[in-house]
Design an enzyme around this catalytic site. Structure first.
Site, PDB file in Angstrom:
ATOM      1  N   CYS A  46       1.488   0.893  11.581  1.00 47.22           N
ATOM      2  CA  CYS A  46       2.038   0.985  10.231  1.00 47.22           C
ATOM      3  C   CYS A  46       3.148   2.011  10.167  1.00 47.22           C
ATOM      4  O   CYS A  46       3.800   2.168   9.157  1.00 47.22           O
ATOM      5  CB  CYS A  46       0.949   1.355   9.237  1.00 47.22           C
ATOM      6  SG  CYS A  46      -0.560   0.500   9.575  1.00 47.22           S
ATOM      7  N   ASN A  68      -7.431   3.733   9.181  1.00 41.65           N
ATOM      8  CA  ASN A  68      -6.768   2.589   9.815  1.00 41.65           C
ATOM      9  C   ASN A  68      -6.745   2.658  11.332  1.00 41.65           C
ATOM     10  O   ASN A  68      -6.539   1.651  11.994  1.00 41.65           O
ATOM     11  CB  ASN A  68      -5.341   2.442   9.276  1.00 41.65           C
ATOM     12  CG  ASN A  68      -4.579   3.736   9.285  1.00 41.65           C
ATOM     13  OD1 ASN A  68      -4.983   4.715   8.659  1.00 41.65           O
ATOM     14  ND2 ASN A  68      -3.499   3.776  10.014  1.00 41.65           N
ATOM     15  N   THR A 110      11.188  -6.951 -12.040  1.00 45.95           N
ATOM     16  CA  THR A 110      10.614  -8.266 -12.330  1.00 45.95           C
ATOM     17  C   THR A 110       9.375  -8.471 -11.474  1.00 45.95           C
ATOM     18  O   THR A 110       9.399  -8.224 -10.266  1.00 45.95           O
ATOM     19  CB  THR A 110      11.659  -9.374 -12.052  1.00 45.95           C
ATOM     20  OG1 THR A 110      12.801  -9.094 -12.850  1.00 45.95           O
ATOM     21  CG2 THR A 110      11.108 -10.755 -12.386  1.00 45.95           C
ATOM     22  N   GLN A 143      -7.803  -0.522   4.175  1.00 39.28           N
ATOM     23  CA  GLN A 143      -8.535  -1.104   5.316  1.00 39.28           C
ATOM     24  C   GLN A 143      -9.977  -1.464   4.960  1.00 39.28           C
ATOM     25  O   GLN A 143     -10.645  -2.180   5.697  1.00 39.28           O
ATOM     26  CB  GLN A 143      -8.523  -0.128   6.508  1.00 39.28           C
ATOM     27  CG  GLN A 143      -7.142   0.161   7.060  1.00 39.28           C
ATOM     28  CD  GLN A 143      -6.509  -1.024   7.802  1.00 39.28           C
ATOM     29  OE1 GLN A 143      -7.180  -1.994   8.160  1.00 39.28           O
ATOM     30  NE2 GLN A 143      -5.205  -0.959   8.010  1.00 39.28           N
ATOM     31  N   GLY A 185       0.804  -1.219   0.000  1.00 39.96           N
ATOM     32  CA  GLY A 185       0.000   0.000   0.000  1.00 39.96           C
ATOM     33  C   GLY A 185       0.838   1.271   0.000  1.00 39.96           C
ATOM     34  O   GLY A 185       0.471   2.267  -0.620  1.00 39.96           O
ATOM     35  N   THR A 186       1.962   1.242   0.703  1.00 43.58           N
ATOM     36  CA  THR A 186       2.812   2.432   0.771  1.00 43.58           C
ATOM     37  C   THR A 186       3.250   2.850  -0.623  1.00 43.58           C
ATOM     38  O   THR A 186       3.164   4.025  -1.007  1.00 43.58           O
ATOM     39  CB  THR A 186       4.049   2.146   1.657  1.00 43.58           C
ATOM     40  OG1 THR A 186       3.592   1.877   2.979  1.00 43.58           O
ATOM     41  CG2 THR A 186       5.025   3.303   1.667  1.00 43.58           C
TER      42      THR A 186
HETATM   43  N1  PLP Z   1      -2.720   2.715   4.000  1.00 43.94           N
HETATM   44  C1  PLP Z   1      -3.359   2.340   5.105  1.00 43.94           C
HETATM   45  C2  PLP Z   1      -4.744   2.834   5.355  1.00 43.94           C
HETATM   46  C3  PLP Z   1      -2.760   1.465   6.021  1.00 43.94           C
HETATM   47  O1  PLP Z   1      -3.429   1.082   7.104  1.00 43.94           O
HETATM   48  C4  PLP Z   1      -1.428   1.025   5.755  1.00 43.94           C
HETATM   49  C5  PLP Z   1      -0.740   0.154   6.713  1.00 43.94           C
HETATM   50  O2  PLP Z   1      -1.242  -0.224   7.699  1.00 43.94           O
HETATM   51  C6  PLP Z   1      -0.811   1.447   4.573  1.00 43.94           C
HETATM   52  C7  PLP Z   1      -1.485   2.294   3.715  1.00 43.94           C
HETATM   53  C8  PLP Z   1       0.576   1.025   4.225  1.00 43.94           C
HETATM   54  O3  PLP Z   1       0.661  -0.333   3.992  1.00 43.94           O
HETATM   55  P1  PLP Z   1       2.059  -1.101   3.883  1.00 43.94           P
HETATM   56  O4  PLP Z   1       2.859  -0.713   5.105  1.00 43.94           O
HETATM   57  O5  PLP Z   1       1.685  -2.530   3.873  1.00 43.94           O
HETATM   58  O6  PLP Z   1       2.706  -0.660   2.630  1.00 43.94           O
END
Ligand code: PLP
Length: 386
Positions: A332, A147, A244, A186, A74-75
């Site tokens: 996170c 989150n 890749t 989430q 997600g980041t």
């Molecule tokens: N966005 C939301 C709402 C999250 O809760 C999180 C992580 O908890 C992220 C993005 C980032 O996810 P990741 O650390 O798996 O890349």
């Protein structure tokens, strides 16, 4: 779950991988390890599986296959959305809500940005959000569900308002786009993810929160959006995300997304009942506890509470000693020394934030876990008051 002594209440931080997801991924670590860009038949078969995963996800989202960009979680997807658009339009700005995850807020801070305020309920103030949009705004990024406090944001309503602004811009001859991104990390296990029903141009999904693997994820990016890549190299993912491909991750993400979306109605109902039980037991056994954020516009798997006069770090340690794993805020971010920016945005004083705990439930949470949680919470809280 694997450890029967543990009652896990931190599904917003990480979910255990579902055995079906694991089984779907496993062949790509061993027998089917070939690079999908290679030319021989065995590699082409891996490429076909990667594309089948993309097609399955696209269908679930009501999107085109070419609109799915696989990322490492997600980041990365949030960074790609924000930086990929803002770098394309120098001099423009982005509007994000004060509730966003750091992976959305921090890239926004690299550019001209506005932070849309939120109501004490933990819901974005749509009126204020619209006021912060100007002629140079090219992106609005509002998460689907938060989150920390689990509040569900009015994504569809915001999309409709943005469409009105787009039309006005067009009439005034302003050629700048106004894109809408949502981070659905989430929300994915509980809410509708159909991109045109939602009205979003970009959407982040994250495998690690839906019983898939960490560092798997994607950005849905509408074909109307012209994104600048963040990672350059071999030109994979239609030149938007080189490297890749993580075939196991993509196949696992498709399996996980299918799984959670198939059972989202039943699971939402089940977890909503557990959430209601939790609130009811708290009222009876721990009446000083305050629930933070709207209960009505909230994910069914989240409960965030303040127990006035308590120290959440101490409570967490005592809960852990009793076999319960929970969170003080968002796990996170690697540095969570500071009180949560989400609670601050909702107007909670730092002292209240330090007396707050987050409990998030999931596939393996049962009624008995909720009863034991409230029993232990009461015990460790009373111990402090003695
Ligand atoms: N966005 C939301 C709402 C999250 O809760 C999180 C992580 O908890 C992220 C993005 C980032 O996810 P990741 O650390 O798996 O890349």
């Amino acid at each position: 779950m694997s450890n029967p002594k543990i009652r896990y209440f931190d599904y917003a931080a990480a979910t255990p991988m579902d055995p079906r997801v694991k089984a779907a991924m496993q062949p790509y670590f061993s027998d089917n390890y070939y690079n999908p860009s290679a030319t021989y038949l065995l590699a082409r078969s891996v490429k076909k599986d990667l594309e089948a995963a993309r097609a399955a996800i696209a269908e679930l989202l009501g999107a085109q296959r070419t609109e799915i960009i696989f990322t490492a979680g997600g980041t990365e997807a949030n960074n790609l959305a924000v930086q990929g658009i803002l770098r394309r339009f120098p001099g423009s700005n982005v509007v994000v809500s004060a509730l966003e995850h750091e992976s959305d807020l921090c890239p926004a801070e690299l550019f001209e940005h506005r932070i849309a305020l939120v109501l004490p309920s933990g819901i974005v103030d749509v009126g204020k959000l619209l006021k912060s949009i100007d002629d140079q705004t090219v992106l609005v990024s509002i998460m689907y569900a938060n989150n920390e406090v689990g509040t569900v944001q009015p994504v569809k309503a915001i999309a409709q308002e943005l469409e009105v602004i787009r039309r006005k811009r067009q009439a005034a001859g302003n050629k700048l786009p106004l894109y809408f991104h949502t981070d659905a990390t989430q929300a994915a296990a509980y809410l509708d993810l159909h991109v045109s029903r939602l009205g979003v141009d970009l959407m982040t999904l994250n495998g690690g929160k839906i019983y898939g693997s960490k560092q798997s994820g994607l950005l849905f990016c509408s074909s109307s959006v012209n994104l600048l890549p963040l990672i350059f190299g071999g030109g994979q993912e239609r030149n938007i995300r080189s490297g890749t491909e993580n075939v196991a991750g993509a196949v696992g993400l498709a399996a996980a997304l299918t799984l959670v979306q198939d059972r989202r109605h039943d699971e939402s109902l089940r977890l909503r009942q557990l959430q209601e039980l939790f609130v009811e037991l708290l009222k009876k056994d721990l009446p000083t506890a305050i629930v933070n954020g709207s209960l009505r516009q909230r994910l069914p798997n989240n409960l965030h509470i303040t127990i006035p006069g308590q120290d959440n770090e101490r409570l967490l340690l005592e809960l852990e000693a009793g076999g319960i794993l929970a969170a003080a805020g968002s796990a996170c971010s690697a540095s969570n020394e500071e009180p949560s920016h989400v609670l601050r945005a909702m107007g909670l004083p730092d002292e209240t934030a330090r007396a707050s705990l987050r409990f998030t439930t999931g596939f393996y949470t049962a009624e008995e876990d909720i009863r034991e949680l409230v029993r232990l919470l009461r015990e460790v809280t009373l111990k402090r008051e003695d």
